[in-house]
Design an enzyme around this catalytic site. Structure first.
Site, PDB file in Angstrom:
ATOM      1  N   HIS A 236       0.517  -1.397   0.135  1.00 20.04           N
ATOM      2  CA  HIS A 236      -0.052   0.128   0.010  1.00 20.04           C
ATOM      3  C   HIS A 236       0.869   1.343   0.020  1.00 20.04           C
ATOM      4  O   HIS A 236       1.715   1.447   0.942  1.00 20.04           O
ATOM      5  CB  HIS A 236      -0.872   0.051   1.413  1.00 20.04           C
ATOM      6  CG  HIS A 236      -1.701   1.098   1.404  1.00 20.04           C
ATOM      7  ND1 HIS A 236      -2.180   1.654   2.571  1.00 20.04           N
ATOM      8  CD2 HIS A 236      -2.650   1.833   0.583  1.00 20.04           C
ATOM      9  CE1 HIS A 236      -2.926   2.832   2.276  1.00 20.04           C
ATOM     10  NE2 HIS A 236      -3.162   2.880   0.934  1.00 20.04           N
ATOM     11  N   PRO A 379      -7.276  -3.455   1.932  1.00 22.58           N
ATOM     12  CA  PRO A 379      -6.609  -3.409   3.132  1.00 22.58           C
ATOM     13  C   PRO A 379      -7.165  -3.243   4.362  1.00 22.58           C
ATOM     14  O   PRO A 379      -8.044  -1.952   4.487  1.00 22.58           O
ATOM     15  CB  PRO A 379      -5.249  -2.593   2.879  1.00 22.58           C
ATOM     16  CG  PRO A 379      -5.892  -1.423   2.206  1.00 22.58           C
ATOM     17  CD  PRO A 379      -6.899  -2.364   1.264  1.00 22.58           C
ATOM     18  N   HIS A 405     -12.491   1.056   0.287  1.00 29.77           N
ATOM     19  CA  HIS A 405     -11.264   1.154  -0.026  1.00 29.77           C
ATOM     20  C   HIS A 405     -10.413   0.625   1.139  1.00 29.77           C
ATOM     21  O   HIS A 405      -9.210   0.303   1.113  1.00 29.77           O
ATOM     22  CB  HIS A 405     -10.515   2.631  -0.484  1.00 29.77           C
ATOM     23  CG  HIS A 405     -10.127   3.273   0.654  1.00 29.77           C
ATOM     24  ND1 HIS A 405     -10.991   3.546   1.756  1.00 29.77           N
ATOM     25  CD2 HIS A 405      -8.943   3.841   1.065  1.00 29.77           C
ATOM     26  CE1 HIS A 405     -10.537   4.496   2.653  1.00 29.77           C
ATOM     27  NE2 HIS A 405      -9.167   4.629   2.243  1.00 29.77           N
TER      28      HIS A 405
END
Lengths: 482, 124
Positions: A236, A379, A405
């Site tokens: 990420h 995530p 998200h």
């Protein structure tokens, strides 16, 4: 359900409508369970959904995802689609970290095979993958390289041997947005990004080794190359200082534009310009350049991770099988075709803390995944889980092909730090079975699992609403934090 | 959100900029061996503060300079801060967090009895 003096209408178990009032051009639509909605109305995110509904050219709804929380101007977890001819573009609708996103690499290894070597492997990844403030990447960019990074994104990385054809094919938009103009990126923005290509950054950015803990959709998981018990790598990160500065520069440009054109909005952080104005077009060119920087950045991080695995395990690439599943951004504005009021329209979809999520059959999806739907990477916090989803048909009707998200913050960073005072987060995470290597213990304290909403609840909502469907759950084994 | 107080506007602006650097680093580890100046301008105290903080952030983000102390002057709509500090040295300075930007979100400067209060939010 009430938010201050506004009555929010329940449409279903997962959808809520905020009626139009005052200068709102469209209603608001929030995806959440009743319990989540009870939390969401406690901060100002609903007000921000309403403020976004004031923007010129907004279509259908100002949308909030179940991970919505208070942002600057736009909420984080927000989606707003603008008519491409009459509408506006707003840097605040994308966010500072342009094309911040997530990349998943699968492998042929099982988590069980990796466990005995995990501590040393994490230490090696922490050494080899630059993280934390002030870190610099392993590539020194010439001026010519820099131009290519901004215009070609991941394809520049491929030209330097840092990406395979499969990496490029499995990156959203092929790892390069069209229309990027390096001249639209200020000299200051370029300086902020110059040494940072191939660095993770800090805050909520991470590199994780995960285990595929559960598969919900066998066919999609097979298409994505995932199987239960498998070891995988989740990354990420975003466009680093270059992207932050592009956003900051153009917020000022747009504020001037609004003054000159007498555009009045409820919050100055909604600063915007018409898409077809010179200011709007220039921002979109800079946005594409910063997005390409982010694609290239995650590509270099993936390259470093792969190389570290190969060296550390003494394996060849074919034995390791570390291939891209997908790379998707969650802070962007993209031109897309969507059906609005019964006809196809070209729209600019702002997604700030929201992920593009196209259903099976869409031509934008890489061919091997097209029958399964676009892979979406969600995530969670570093102690619980992350999810792999796939696009579903209702997403196109309800949310302009968008979904959540991440988990979404529940505590501010200050609250998170206060709650852990005196505790060792590294030890606490080890107790939960997660090895952590970090550049800053203060950042780590701000990222404790309790600071986030339950990602499983967030995913349950988008699955039940039919805008995305669950494919697999990933369990973190080890985390490298900036 | 950061809340900063000052006896007068130059003092308030100096303290705001030092608060920004304190988010980055323990300022006690920064030596005041070099001098830099940052300038801000605007029609209102908020606009001056916003412009000043943006410049101060770039001093670190672009020029890798950390400030230990600050002294401010105001002439008309222009604020100048003289900062004493030194270049970032990864051996001696532990930078705790990355600041993406100074935002205009909820930014305010208020006059209070006996001084001023500023509020601002940075994106980390």
């Amino acid at each position: 359900m009430r938010f201050q003096d506004v009555e929010i209408r329940k449409l279903s178990d997962t959808m809520w409508e905020i009626p139009r009032e005052g200068g709102m051009r469209v209603p608001g639509l929030v995806f959440a369970s009743e319990a989540m909605m009870g939390d969401i109305v406690r901060d100002e995110a609903i007000r921000q959904v309403m403020n976004v509904a004031h923007l010129p050219g907004i279509l259908k709804h100002s949308i909030g995802m179940p991970d919505i929380h208070w942002g600057y101007g736009f909420p984080i977890g927000g989606v707003a689609a603008m008519d491409a001819r009459e509408g506006v573009v707003s840097p605040g609708g994308v966010g500072y970290d342009i094309n911040c996103g997530v990349r998943l690499l699968r492998s042929d290894l099982t988590a069980d095979a990796l466990r005995p070597k995990l501590r040393e492997l994490v230490a090696a990844l922490h050494r080899e993958v630059p993280s934390g403030v002030g870190s610099t990447g392993f590539v020194r960019l010439t001026a010519e390289d820099e131009e290519k990074v901004l215009t070609q994104g991941s394809r520049w990385a491929a030209s330097r041997g840092f990406a395979s054809a499969q990496d490029i094919a499995c990156t959203e938009s092929g790892g390069a947005l069209p229309g990027a103009d390096p001249d639209a990126v200020s000299a200051v923005a370029r300086k902020r990004g110059r040494d940072q290509l191939g660095t993770l950054g800090s805050g909520n950015h991470f590199l994780e080794i995960d285990e595929v803990a559960e598969v919900f959709d066998d066919e999609a998981a097979r298409a994505f190359g995932l199987f239960p018990g498998q070891a995988a790598v989740l990354i990420h990160s975003g466009s680093r200082g270059l992207g932050y500065q592009v956003c900051d520069d153009y917020l000022q440009t747009m504020a001037d534009y609004m003054r000159r054109n007498a555009i009045d909005l409820p919050d100055r952080q909604l600063a915007c310009a018409h898409i077809r104005s010179p200011e709007g077009e220039r921002y979109l060119s800079a946005l594409a350049a910063a997005a390409n920087y982010a694609f290239a950045n995650r590509q270099l991080l993936a390259h470093q991770a792969r190389e570290t695995f190969l060296r550390f395990l003494g394996m060849g690439p074919n034995d390791l099988g570390m291939r891209m599943v997908y790379d998707c951004g969650h802070n962007n504005a993209k031109f897309e075709e969507h059906e609005v009021d019964g006809r196809d329209r070209r729209v600019l979809v702002h997604r700030k803390g929201a992920t593009r999520c196209f259903p099976p059959g869409n031509a934008e999806i890489p061919e091997p995944y097209r029958h399964a739907g676009q892979p979406v990477l969600i995530p969670g916090d570093m102690g619980t889980a992350s999810y792999v989803l796939a696009g579903a048909p209702e997403g196109m009707r309800l949310s302009f092909g968008s979904t959540c998200h991440g988990a979404g913050r529940r505590m501010s960073r200050t609250q998170a730090r206060s709650s852990v005072r005196g505790k060792s987060i590294v030890q606490e995470m080890e107790r939960r079975g997660v090895i952590v290597a970090c550049a800053s213990h203060k950042t780590l304290a701000e990222e404790i699992p309790e600071a986030y909403k339950d990602v499983s609840e967030v995913v349950d909502v988008v699955h039940a609403a039919g805008i995305a469907r669950r494919v697999a759950r990933l369990k973190p084994l080890a985390v490298v934090k900036g | 959100m950061l809340e900063v107080r000052g006896e007068d506007l130059p003092g308030l602006f100096s303290s705001c900029v030092l608060a920004l650097f304190s988010l980055l680093v323990d300022r006690r580890t920064v030596r005041g061996t070099e001098i830099r100046a940052v300038e801000g301008a605007g029609e209102t105290a908020e606009a001056q503060l916003f412009s000043l903080l943006r410049e101060a952030l770039l001093l670190f983000a672009v020029h890798k300079f950390l400030a230990r102390s600050a002294r401010g002057t105001i002439e008309g709509k222009r604020v100048t801060l003289t900062l004493a500090g030194e270049p970032f040295d990864s051996e001696r300075h532990s930078v705790d967090r990355e600041i993406k930007a100074v935002t205009a979100h909820l930014m305010s400067v208020k006059r209070l009895p006996g001084g001023y209060l500023a509020r601002f939010v940075v994106d980390v």
